[in-house]
Write a protein that holds these residues in place. Structure first.
Motif, PDB file in Angstrom:
ATOM      1  N   PRO A 233       0.800  -1.235   0.000  1.00 56.98           N
ATOM      2  CA  PRO A 233       0.000   0.000   0.000  1.00 56.98           C
ATOM      3  C   PRO A 233       0.830   1.281   0.000  1.00 56.98           C
ATOM      4  CG  PRO A 233      -0.895  -1.580   1.560  1.00 56.98           C
ATOM      5  CD  PRO A 233       0.422  -2.126   1.110  1.00 56.98           C
ATOM      6  N   ILE A 234       1.993   1.271   0.668  1.00 58.20           N
ATOM      7  CA  ILE A 234       2.784   2.499   0.765  1.00 58.20           C
ATOM      8  C   ILE A 234       3.648   2.737  -0.462  1.00 58.20           C
ATOM      9  CG2 ILE A 234       2.857   2.396   3.287  1.00 58.20           C
ATOM     10  CD1 ILE A 234       5.784   1.412   3.002  1.00 58.20           C
ATOM     11  N   ALA A 235       3.715   1.771  -1.382  1.00 56.13           N
ATOM     12  CA  ALA A 235       4.574   1.919  -2.550  1.00 56.13           C
ATOM     13  C   ALA A 235       4.000   2.952  -3.524  1.00 56.13           C
ATOM     14  CB  ALA A 235       4.747   0.574  -3.262  1.00 56.13           C
ATOM     15  N   ILE A 236       4.908   3.659  -4.192  1.00 55.65           N
ATOM     16  CA  ILE A 236       4.544   4.676  -5.170  1.00 55.65           C
ATOM     17  C   ILE A 236       4.239   4.023  -6.520  1.00 55.65           C
ATOM     18  CG2 ILE A 236       5.392   6.705  -6.420  1.00 55.65           C
ATOM     19  CD1 ILE A 236       4.912   7.234  -3.472  1.00 55.65           C
ATOM     20  N   GLY A 237       3.237   4.527  -7.221  1.00 51.49           N
ATOM     21  CA  GLY A 237       2.987   4.117  -8.603  1.00 51.49           C
ATOM     22  C   GLY A 237       2.433   2.722  -8.780  1.00 51.49           C
ATOM     23  N   ASN A 238       1.701   2.227  -7.784  1.00 51.68           N
ATOM     24  CA  ASN A 238       1.144   0.881  -7.899  1.00 51.68           C
ATOM     25  C   ASN A 238       0.126   0.777  -9.039  1.00 51.68           C
ATOM     26  OD1 ASN A 238       2.617  -0.181  -5.810  1.00 51.68           O
ATOM     27  ND2 ASN A 238       0.981  -0.003  -4.296  1.00 51.68           N
ATOM     28  N   MET A 239       0.131  -0.380  -9.685  1.00 50.50           N
ATOM     29  CA  MET A 239      -0.887  -0.717 -10.671  1.00 50.50           C
ATOM     30  C   MET A 239      -1.802  -1.781 -10.064  1.00 50.50           C
ATOM     31  SD  MET A 239       1.409  -0.879 -14.188  1.00 50.50           S
ATOM     32  CE  MET A 239       2.562  -2.104 -13.565  1.00 50.50           C
ATOM     33  N   ASN A 240      -3.020  -1.923 -10.597  1.00 51.35           N
ATOM     34  CA  ASN A 240      -3.882  -2.988 -10.109  1.00 51.35           C
ATOM     35  C   ASN A 240      -3.324  -4.339 -10.578  1.00 51.35           C
ATOM     36  OD1 ASN A 240      -5.032  -3.731 -12.748  1.00 51.35           O
ATOM     37  ND2 ASN A 240      -6.147  -1.804 -12.616  1.00 51.35           N
ATOM     38  N   MET A 241      -3.771  -5.393  -9.945  1.00 54.86           N
ATOM     39  CA  MET A 241      -3.179  -6.708 -10.204  1.00 54.86           C
ATOM     40  C   MET A 241      -3.382  -7.181 -11.632  1.00 54.86           C
ATOM     41  SD  MET A 241      -1.321  -8.123  -7.935  1.00 54.86           S
ATOM     42  CE  MET A 241      -1.418  -9.891  -8.198  1.00 54.86           C
ATOM     43  N   GLU A 242      -4.530  -6.875 -12.198  1.00 55.68           N
ATOM     44  CA  GLU A 242      -4.788  -7.304 -13.577  1.00 55.68           C
ATOM     45  C   GLU A 242      -3.782  -6.677 -14.545  1.00 55.68           C
ATOM     46  OE1 GLU A 242      -8.436  -7.408 -16.850  1.00 55.68           O
ATOM     47  OE2 GLU A 242      -8.777  -6.634 -14.836  1.00 55.68           O
ATOM     48  N   GLU A 243      -3.544  -5.383 -14.381  1.00 57.23           N
ATOM     49  CA  GLU A 243      -2.585  -4.698 -15.248  1.00 57.23           C
ATOM     50  C   GLU A 243      -1.163  -5.189 -14.969  1.00 57.23           C
ATOM     51  OE1 GLU A 243      -1.474  -0.135 -16.635  1.00 57.23           O
ATOM     52  OE2 GLU A 243      -2.489  -0.466 -14.719  1.00 57.23           O
ATOM     53  N   THR A 244      -0.836  -5.373 -13.702  1.00 58.61           N
ATOM     54  CA  THR A 244       0.507  -5.830 -13.327  1.00 58.61           C
ATOM     55  C   THR A 244       0.797  -7.205 -13.910  1.00 58.61           C
ATOM     56  OG1 THR A 244       0.326  -4.612 -11.242  1.00 58.61           O
ATOM     57  CG2 THR A 244       2.052  -6.257 -11.389  1.00 58.61           C
ATOM     58  N   ILE A 245      -0.154  -8.108 -13.797  1.00 56.01           N
ATOM     59  CA  ILE A 245       0.041  -9.451 -14.329  1.00 56.01           C
ATOM     60  C   ILE A 245       0.155  -9.419 -15.850  1.00 56.01           C
ATOM     61  CG2 ILE A 245      -1.138 -11.674 -14.676  1.00 56.01           C
ATOM     62  CD1 ILE A 245      -2.079 -11.461 -11.764  1.00 56.01           C
ATOM     63  N   GLY A 246      -0.521  -8.463 -16.493  1.00 57.07           N
ATOM     64  CA  GLY A 246      -0.387  -8.313 -17.940  1.00 57.07           C
ATOM     65  C   GLY A 246       1.044  -8.016 -18.345  1.00 57.07           C
ATOM     66  N   TYR A 247       1.692  -7.082 -17.661  1.00 54.70           N
ATOM     67  CA  TYR A 247       3.102  -6.776 -17.941  1.00 54.70           C
ATOM     68  C   TYR A 247       3.985  -7.982 -17.606  1.00 54.70           C
ATOM     69  CZ  TYR A 247       2.204  -1.815 -18.748  1.00 54.70           C
ATOM     70  OH  TYR A 247       1.775  -0.613 -19.267  1.00 54.70           O
ATOM     71  N   PHE A 248       3.682  -8.621 -16.497  1.00 50.10           N
ATOM     72  CA  PHE A 248       4.438  -9.794 -16.067  1.00 50.10           C
ATOM     73  C   PHE A 248       4.402 -10.887 -17.131  1.00 50.10           C
ATOM     74  CE2 PHE A 248       4.520 -13.979 -14.090  1.00 50.10           C
ATOM     75  CZ  PHE A 248       5.624 -13.913 -13.254  1.00 50.10           C
ATOM     76  N   GLN A 249       3.215 -11.159 -17.659  1.00 47.79           N
ATOM     77  CA  GLN A 249       3.071 -12.223 -18.653  1.00 47.79           C
ATOM     78  C   GLN A 249       3.786 -11.887 -19.963  1.00 47.79           C
ATOM     79  OE1 GLN A 249      -1.275 -12.487 -18.453  1.00 47.79           O
ATOM     80  NE2 GLN A 249      -1.116 -14.545 -17.595  1.00 47.79           N
TER      81      GLN A 249
END
Length: 264
Positions: A233-249
């Motif tokens: 929660p305290i991290a800067i510039g977080n993306m939602n999990m769906e978007e994050t997993i998209g970049y990850f994949q």
């Protein structure tokens, strides 16, 4: 990889104003992008220089990636270092404490105990204290999300579905333990190729296939840790999990395509 690690931090972009933290993340992100592409190049190509140059690329990618994560999770530290490095008195030809140090800023130099923390609080990115306060809750959130989603990812399956059964906090301990062990092992391996400590040909100790494997392991490790970081929660510039997993994949698929071409 740049977006996965550095996130979506651009709060003043619409005002055509780039603040100091944006400049830090932009600079680190560009380095991450450069050394990610170089690392993928050495994973894919049969290059005679891989045993000499590969470890440099991997080590640079590793340090830039963890620095990028530190900038999002503990931005004050990076802002202070930037402030000191822009001082005209800053000496680049001498050892300077105003820089990111692997031992102390990323990894704990010693095993932290509660009594010592009370005397001199420290906050290396990967430390027992940061794990309990920051990483463990984020890993638990990630496990809970993944357990209810059908995500097509061998890397995620290998990491989150091979841990011993039991309470979810114990699963998080296992995941973090793997990350910490792999981080230390990869840093040690890459450092041997950087510091020129060998007095024999590098090929006699590890061949190009080994270097390629370690670079691939590094990209997987950084991708997984970065995926988890977006649940802090305290991290800067977080993306939602769906978007994050998209970049990850996308990163994982790039690695898979390289492996398929090599096999063909």
């Amino acid at each position: 990889m740049k977006k996965l690690i550095c996130g979506r931090y651009s709060p003043h972009e619409e005002l055509n104003h780039k603040d100091n933290l944006y400049e830090i993340l932009s600079h680190i992100g560009n380095n991450i992008e450069f050394f990610t592409n170089k690392s993928f190049h050495y994973i894919e190509m049969t290059d005679r220089d891989i045993t000499n140059i590969g470890p440099y690329c991997g080590r640079a990618l590793m340090e830039a990636s963890f620095t990028g994560l530190a900038a999002r999770i503990d931005p004050f530290k990076l802002l202070f270092i930037r402030y000191k490095q822009l001082d005209p008195k800053y000496m680049i030809d001498k050892k300077n404490k105003f820089s990111i140090q692997w031992s102390g800023d990323i990894i704990s130099p010693t095993k932290e105990e509660d009594t010592e923390l009370e005397k001199n609080p420290r906050r290396p990115l990967l430390s027992p204290t940061m794990y309990e306060l920051v990483w463990k809750p984020a890993i638990v959130k990630c496990i809970e999300y993944i357990q209810v989603k059908e995500i097509q990812s061998d890397w995620i399956q290998d990491t989150f579905f091979t841990v011993p059964e039991g309470p979810i906090d114990k699963q998080a301990d296992s995941v973090y333990g793997q990350f910490l062990t792999n981080t230390m092992n990869l840093y040690s391996f890459l450092s041997k190729g950087v510091h020129q400590e060998f007095v024999v040909s590098p090929e006699s100790l590890y061949d190009s296939d080994t270097v390629k494997l370690k670079l691939s392991d590094l990209i997987k490790l950084i991708s997984l840790i970065s995926l988890i970081s977006h649940n802090i929660p305290i991290a800067i510039g977080n993306m939602n999990m769906e978007e994050t997993i998209g970049y990850f994949q996308k990163i994982e698929k790039r690695r898979q395509k390289i492996e398929e071409r090599r096999q063909n």
